[in-house]
Scaffold this motif. Structure first.
Motif, PDB file in Angstrom:
ATOM      1  N   GLN A 152     -44.664   2.563 -18.218  1.00 15.25           N
ATOM      2  CA  GLN A 152     -45.714   3.578 -18.149  1.00 15.25           C
ATOM      3  C   GLN A 152     -46.298   3.828 -19.530  1.00 15.25           C
ATOM      4  O   GLN A 152     -47.525   3.820 -19.720  1.00 15.25           O
ATOM      5  CB  GLN A 152     -45.142   4.870 -17.584  1.00 15.25           C
ATOM      6  CG  GLN A 152     -46.013   6.099 -17.796  1.00 15.25           C
ATOM      7  CD  GLN A 152     -45.240   7.388 -17.636  1.00 15.25           C
ATOM      8  OE1 GLN A 152     -44.374   7.499 -16.776  1.00 15.25           O
ATOM      9  NE2 GLN A 152     -45.526   8.373 -18.462  1.00 15.25           N
ATOM     10  N   GLN A 153     -45.439   4.060 -20.518  1.00 20.10           N
ATOM     11  CA  GLN A 153     -45.909   4.358 -21.864  1.00 20.10           C
ATOM     12  C   GLN A 153     -46.662   3.176 -22.456  1.00 20.10           C
ATOM     13  O   GLN A 153     -47.662   3.351 -23.170  1.00 20.10           O
ATOM     14  CB  GLN A 153     -44.703   4.722 -22.746  1.00 20.10           C
ATOM     15  CG  GLN A 153     -43.975   5.967 -22.294  1.00 20.10           C
ATOM     16  CD  GLN A 153     -42.631   6.137 -22.984  1.00 20.10           C
ATOM     17  OE1 GLN A 153     -42.059   5.189 -23.527  1.00 20.10           O
ATOM     18  NE2 GLN A 153     -42.102   7.353 -22.958  1.00 20.10           N
ATOM     19  N   GLU A 159     -50.298   2.470 -20.365  1.00 20.30           N
ATOM     20  CA  GLU A 159     -51.379   3.443 -20.452  1.00 20.30           C
ATOM     21  C   GLU A 159     -52.159   3.305 -21.750  1.00 20.30           C
ATOM     22  O   GLU A 159     -53.249   3.868 -21.891  1.00 20.30           O
ATOM     23  CB  GLU A 159     -50.848   4.863 -20.284  1.00 20.30           C
ATOM     24  CG  GLU A 159     -49.981   5.384 -21.400  1.00 20.30           C
ATOM     25  CD  GLU A 159     -49.439   6.782 -21.100  1.00 20.30           C
ATOM     26  OE1 GLU A 159     -49.678   7.276 -19.988  1.00 20.30           O
ATOM     27  OE2 GLU A 159     -48.788   7.362 -21.976  1.00 20.30           O
ATOM     28  N   SER A 170     -48.837   9.066 -13.817  1.00 19.69           N
ATOM     29  CA  SER A 170     -47.549   8.838 -14.475  1.00 19.69           C
ATOM     30  C   SER A 170     -46.615   9.980 -14.144  1.00 19.69           C
ATOM     31  O   SER A 170     -46.963  10.901 -13.402  1.00 19.69           O
ATOM     32  CB  SER A 170     -47.759   8.744 -15.993  1.00 19.69           C
ATOM     33  OG  SER A 170     -48.170  10.003 -16.506  1.00 19.69           O
ATOM     34  N   THR A 171     -45.430   9.934 -14.728  1.00 19.79           N
ATOM     35  CA  THR A 171     -44.503  11.045 -14.559  1.00 19.79           C
ATOM     36  C   THR A 171     -45.028  12.276 -15.289  1.00 19.79           C
ATOM     37  O   THR A 171     -44.612  13.397 -14.992  1.00 19.79           O
ATOM     38  CB  THR A 171     -43.120  10.681 -15.116  1.00 19.79           C
ATOM     39  OG1 THR A 171     -43.258  10.272 -16.491  1.00 19.79           O
ATOM     40  CG2 THR A 171     -42.501   9.545 -14.334  1.00 19.79           C
ATOM     41  N   ALA A 199     -44.912   6.077 -11.555  1.00 23.73           N
ATOM     42  CA  ALA A 199     -46.056   5.806 -12.429  1.00 23.73           C
ATOM     43  C   ALA A 199     -46.771   4.558 -11.940  1.00 23.73           C
ATOM     44  O   ALA A 199     -46.188   3.682 -11.301  1.00 23.73           O
ATOM     45  CB  ALA A 199     -45.585   5.620 -13.875  1.00 23.73           C
ATOM     46  N   ASN A 203     -42.340   1.938 -13.374  1.00 25.04           N
ATOM     47  CA  ASN A 203     -41.129   2.335 -14.086  1.00 25.04           C
ATOM     48  C   ASN A 203     -39.856   1.891 -13.375  1.00 25.04           C
ATOM     49  O   ASN A 203     -38.761   2.151 -13.861  1.00 25.04           O
ATOM     50  CB  ASN A 203     -41.104   3.849 -14.278  1.00 25.04           C
ATOM     51  CG  ASN A 203     -41.970   4.287 -15.448  1.00 25.04           C
ATOM     52  OD1 ASN A 203     -42.364   3.468 -16.278  1.00 25.04           O
ATOM     53  ND2 ASN A 203     -42.276   5.566 -15.508  1.00 25.04           N
TER      54      ASN A 203
END
Length: 867
Positions: free
Chosen positions: A71-72, A75, A86-87, A100, A138
C-alpha cells in the motif's frame, strides 16, 4: 459466439495477427535473459521489445523505499489515482476495513487487475463501498516479492476482465538458497505510532530442485485523529472549512407534542436551530491497529526430458480494528420516551419521540477484523520441440470475520427502548448513564465473509515458422474459473435492531471459461506487428470477445516507437449482482424536507439502502497507447500518450433518485417518517437504490519515465523521473432530471493533473544514499458545494487544494557480505497534508484521505542478515 465461430476466429487470428513486446526498466543482470514481461505471453530476448508501457519495481528498489507494505509503495506511483483506498482512514463506516487497493489512471480499483505470478487470486471477501470487489494488495508481504510489474495499458485480450486500466503483476521470490533474516522498526516523530516488521527467507535445493520458505510478520499500532491536531474535529470552520458535525447529537433533539425541539441541555456552541450537533471527529482512526503474519512456500522439482513440477503455497492471517463514533439514532429507530420518565425535561408534554440522538455513554462502535488468506498452485511445465507449455490448477480463499462484543459500543434499539421505558436509561442532558444500564442496551455481533476461487489454466508458446530472418511466434491458452463470494451480516442487522451503521449483505457465484491467442510477426527489419484475441464466456452476463493490436518500430537498436489498440471489459462484480439490502451513509442536505420544515435543513448523514441487479451487463472499454522509448549507455527514457474510454459503466444515481422521489411522502424508494402537524413531508429515513449500466468515462494522459546511471566519485549515481500528466478525464452521468450530464474531472476533486516522483540513488561498495521527492499536484475543492447530492464542480470554481510534496531519504551500509543496515525517513520535512473543505462524504476532517497521507514524519531502521 458458438464453438465453431470461436475456432474460425482463432484460426483467422493465427493467420493474420501479430504481437509486440513492452518497454520496462530492469536491472542489468536480467537484460540477457529470455523474459516474459506483463503485457505479453511470448518470451522475448529482453523487456525493451515490448509494445506496451511497463514499469518494473525491482526488489532492491522496494528495499530502498523503506516501506513495509505494498500500500505504502504503490500509492507513490504516479500512475495511481482516484478510486484507490487504503487502511488509512478506514473506520467503522468503511465496508472493507483493513484492506488496500490500487487504481491505475484513476479509473477505480475494480478497473485494475492484480495478479500474483501471472495468475488471479481470490478477491477480498468484503467489498469496498458496498460493491467494489478488489484484491487486497497488503495480503502479499513485501519480503516475499521479487519485483512488481506495472502494465499501464489495457490488457483484456490477454488477461480478461478487470484489466481495463492496466495490470499489477506481483512476482514472488523463488530458487533462494541460504537464510535471510530481516527486522525493522519505525516510529513517527510526533506521536506514539510505530511499525514493526520481521521476515525470514530460507531456501535449499540442488541443480534440479529447490524449496523456498518465506515468513513475514508486520504490526502497527493506532494513529488517531486526536494525535494529528487539527484533523481531530469534523468542525473545520476555524480553518475556513465546513461544519460537518452530526445532527445526531449528545444531547440530542426530540419531537415534543409534534414539534422538533432540541434538548435544553445542548451546549451553546453545538446549537444549530433545533438541532444539537455532535463532533464525531475525535473517534476517527487515521491508521488503525493491524497485525499480519504470513507463510509462503515456493518449490519445484525437475525431471528428465525438461519437465518441471512446481508448487506455490501461501497462508496469511491478518488482524485489524475499525472504529466509528458512538451509535447515531434518528426518527427511523422509532424510539419514544414516556412522559412519566423521571428525567423528562419537558413538563406538560403529552408525547416525546427521539428525533436525533447518540449513545455516547456506550462508547465508540468497534470492529475486530480477522482475515485468513489461503492460496495453493500446483502445475507442470516443460518443453517439446521448440514449444514451452504449462498447465496448473489453483485454489484460493479469503475468509474474514468482523466481530464486536458488548464492550464495543454496539447498541440494540429494542434493548435501549426497554431501559428508557423502565426509567433506567436517561436520554436527556448528555449524561453518562451507569455502566450496569449500558450493559443492558449493548450486544455482541458478527459479520462473516468468504471469497473462493478455483482456476485451471493451460498455456503454450513457441515458434510457428520462420519468416524473413526471424520467426513468427505464438502463445495460446485456455482458462476455467469458478468464483464465489458471500458476505453475511449479523441477523441483528438484518432485523433492523442495530441502527445507523453500514450493513452489507451479498451472495454470488459464477463460472467462466476463456481462450486466448497471441502472435508476433516481424514485418520488416525493426518492425514488429503483434495481436491478441481473447474470448470469455460467463455463466451470468454472457460472453465477450476482445482483440488487441500492437506495433513496434525500432529504426535503430536503441530507439523504439510503439503503439497499441485494444478493447476490454469488466464483468459486473459478484456484489453488484448478488447484493442483498446493504446500508451506506451519505452526508447531504434534505432540500425538500428543509423547504417544508426548517428543522430538517441541517446537512447530515442519511442512510442509503442498496440492492443488487442481476441484469447488469459487463462494462466495455477501448484503450489506445502511443509511445517512444530510448536506451543507451546507462540512459533510458520513454514518453507515452494513453487514451481509455469505458462504456456502460455500472453506477448508482443517488442525486437523480433524490430529485425524482424525495418530494413525495408516499414514495417507497425515498422513505420518510410520518409528517409532523402542518407538514407535508416527514423526516427522511432512507433512500432505496440499486445499480445499472448508466455511465461513461474517458481519460487521456501522458507518462514520462527517465533514468540515467553514471559514475560519480567512488561510486555511481542513478537519477530518475516518473511523471504522469492527466490531460482529460470526462464522465457522463445521469443528472438530477434524468438527462445525461457531461462532467470534466481534470483538475477537480481527487483528480490532480500532475503526479511525479524524482529520485537519486548514489551507491558504492559499502555505502548508499537514496532520496525521492513525491509530488501530487493541486486540484479543486468541494465537488458538491451545497451538499445536495448533485455534483456541481463544473458549474462553480471553488478554492484549490494545494499541491503536496514529500521527501523520503534512506542511507544504507553494508557492514559485511552478510549484514546490511538501512535507515529511512518518510516525509523527512514533516509536510502536513494540504487543507481541504472536503466532499461532505468521506473527507470531513480538513484533508483528502484518499490522496494525501497525514501520518507525518516517519523514521525506520532495518537490519538484514544473510547466511
Amino acid at each position: 459466439m458458438n464453438k465453431q465461430t470461436l475456432r474460425l476466429a482463432i484460426g483467422a487470428a493465427l493467420g493474420t495477427i501479430v504481437s509486440i513486446p513492452a518497454f520496462a526498466q530492469q536491472s542489468d543482470e536480467d537484460t540477457t535473459q529470455t523474459v516474459v514481461v506483463t503485457g505479453t505471453r511470448i518470451s522475448r530476448p529482453s523487456d525493451f521489445g515490448n509494445s506496451s508501457p511497463v514499469d518494473i519495481i525491482a526488489r532492491d528498489n522496494i528495499e530502498k523505499s523503506g516501506y513495509a507494505n505494498l500500500q505504502q509503495l504503490m500509492e507513490k506511483n504516479p500512475s495511481n489515482g482516484a478510486g484507490a483506498f487504503s487502511t488509512r482512514g478506514n473506520n467503522q463506516d468503511s465496508t472493507a476495513n483493513g484492506a488496500a487497493s490500487i487504481s491505475l489512471r484513476g479509473l477505480g480499483a475494480d478497473a485494475t487487475l492484480v495478479l500474483v505470478n501471472g495468475r488471479r487470486v481470490a478477491i477480498s471477501s468484503f467489498a469496498e463501498s458496498i460493491t467494489t470487489n478488489f484484491v487486497d494488495i497488503n495480503s502479499i508481504p513485501v519480503s516475499a516479492i521479487e519485483r512488481v510489474e506495472v502494465l499501464k495499458d489495457g490488457a483484456s485480450a490477454l488477461y480478461g476482465s478487470d484489466a481495463v486500466a492496466g495490470v499489477i503483476n506481483i512476482i514472488l521470490r523463488k530458487d533462494f538458497e541460504g537464510l535471510e533474516l530481516s527486522a525493522s522498526y519505525g516510529n513517527t516523530t510526533e506521536s506514539g505510532y510505530d511499525e514493526q516488521n520481521y521476515s525470514a527467507v530460507w531456501g535449499f535445493g540442488g541443480e534440479d530442485n529447490n524449496v523456498t520458505f518465506i515468513f513475514d510478520y508486520f504490526k502497527n499500532n493506532t494513529l488517531s485523529n486526536l494525535e494529528r491536531g487539527t484533523l481531530a474535529t469534523a468542525n473545520q470552520t476555524p480553518r475556513g472549512g465546513e461544519d460537518f458535525r452530526s445532527s445526531r447529537g449528545y444531547p440530542g433533539r426530540f419531537i415534543v407534542d409534534g414539534t422538533v425541539t432540541r434538548d435544553p441541555g445542548c451546549p451553546a456552541d453545538s446549537i444549530a436551530g433545533q438541532t444539537c450537533l455532535y463532533d464525531f471527529g475525535i473517534w476517527n482512526l487515521l491508521i488503525p491497529e493491524a497485525e499480519r503474519s504470513g507463510l509462503m512456500m515456493m518449490a519445484h522439482q525437475d525431471f528428465s526430458g525438461g519437465t518441471q513440477l512446481f508448487f506455490e503455497l501461501a497462508a496469511q492471517h491478518n488482524n485489524s480494528i475499525a472504529q466509528g463514533a458512538p451509535t447515531p439514532l434518528d426518527e427511523g429507530a422509532g424510539l419514544t420516551v414516556p412522559v412519566t420518565h423521571p428525567d423528562n425535561p419537558f413538563p406538560g408534554a403529552t408525547s416525546i419521540d427521539i428525533s436525533r440522538y447518540r449513545t455516547v455513554d456506550a462508547g465508540p462502535r468497534q470492529w475486530n477484523i480477522e482475515t485468513d488468506n489461503l492460496r495453493g498452485v500446483v502445475g507442470l511445465r516443460g518443453q517439446f520441440s521448440e514449444w514451452d507449455w504449462e498447465v496448473a490448477v489453483q485454489r484460493a480463499r479469503s475468509e474474514s470475520e468482523q466481530s464486536g462484543n458488548r464492550n464495543n459500543g454496539w447498541v440494540r434499539t429494542d434493548f435501549l427502548q426497554q431501559q428508557i421505558d423502565l426509567g433506567a436509561y436517561n436520554p436527556f442532558g448528555g449524561v453518562q448513564n451507569p455502566q450496569d444500564v449500558i450493559d443492558q442496551i449493548t450486544t455482541s455481533l458478527v459479520r462473516r465473509g468468504k471469497s473462493e476461487l478455483t482456476m485451471y489454466d493451460a498455456t503454450i508458446s513457441g515458434e510457428l515458422f520462420k519468416f524473413r530472418d526471424d520467426a513468427v511466434r505464438m502463445a495460446a491458452g485456455l482458462e476455467y474459473r469458478d468464483e464465489s463470494v458471500r458476505d453475511v451480516p449479523d441477523d441483528q442487522f438484518q432485523r433492523g435492531l442495530i441502527f445507523g451503521t453500514e450493513s452489507v449483505s451479498a451472495a454470488g457465484s459464477r463460472d467462466s471459461w476463456s481462450a486466448f491467442v497471441e502472435v508476433a510477426v516481424p514485418l520488416a527489419t525493426g518492425l514488429d506487428l503483434s495481436a491478441a484475441l481473447r474470448y470469455d464466456d460467463y455463466s451470468d452476463f454472457g460472453n465477450t470477445t476482445n482483440p488487441k493490436l500492437s506495433l513496434r518500430y525500432a529504426p535503430i537498436e536503441d530507439l523504439a516507437f510503439r503503439a497499441s489498440w485494444g478493447t476490454g471489459f469488466r464483468a459486473p462484480s459478484l456484489a453488484q449482482i448478488g447484493l442483498g439490502p446493504s446500508q451506506e451513509s451519505r452526508f447531504f442536505s434534505d432540500s425538500f424536507g428543509c423547504a417544508d420544515n426548517p428543522a430538517y435543513c441541517t446537512s447530515t448523514d442519511f442512510t442509503i439502502v442498496f440492492t443488487g441487479n442481476p441484469n447488469l451487463k459487463a462494462e466495455e472499454s477501448e484503450s489506445f497507447n502511443f509511445g517512444v522509448a530510448w536506451e543507451r549507455d546507462g540512459f533510458s527514457a520513454s514518453l507515452d500518450y494513453w487514451d481509455i474510454t469505458q462504456d456502460d459503466k455500472i453506477d448508482e444515481a443517488i442525486g437523480f433518485t433524490y430529485q425524482q422521489e424525495c418530494n413525495d411522502q408516499a414514495s417507497t424508494i425515498c422513505v420518510r417518517g410520518a409528517p409532523l402537524a402542518g407538514d407535508t413531508l416527514g423526516p427522511l429515513q432512507q433512500i432505496n437504490a440499486t445499480f445499472d449500466n448508466i455511465n461513461q468515462q474517458s481519460a487521456t494522459g501522458l507518462d514520462l519515465e527517465t533514468s540515467y546511471r553514471f559514475g560519480l566519485g567512488a561510486g555511481s549515481l542513478t537519477v530518475g523521473l516518473g511523471y504522469s500528466k492527466l490531460l482529460d478525464f470526462e464522465r457522463v452521468e445521469i443528472g438530477p432530471l434524468g438527462d445525461s450530464v457531461r462532467r470534466e474531472l481534470t483538475g477537480e476533486y481527487e483528480y490532480p493533473e500532475d503526479r511525479a516522483t524524482l529520485s537519486a540513488d548514489w551507491d558504492q561498495e559499502k555505502w548508499g544514499v537514496f532520496a525521492v521527492l513525491s509530488y501530487i499536484g493541486s486540484f479543486q475543492d468541494l465537488p458538491d458545494s451545497n451538499f445536495d447530492t448533485v455534483p456541481d464542480y463544473n458549474e462553480f470554481d471553488t478554492r484549490s487544494v494545494g499541491s503536496f510534496t514529500t521527501l523520503n531519504l534512506q542511507g544504507r551500509y553494508n557492514v559485511s557480505d552478510t549484514i546490511k543496515l538501512l535507515l529511512s525517513v518518510d516525509n523527512a520535512l514533516d509536510e502536513a497534508p494540504p487543507f481541504a473543505v472536503g466532499d461532505g462524504n468521506n473527507d470531513l476532517y480538513g484533508y483528502v484521505q484518499g490522496t494525501h497521507n497525514p501520518r507525518g514524519r516517519f523514521w525506520s531502521a532495518r537490519a538484514v542478515f544473510n547466511f
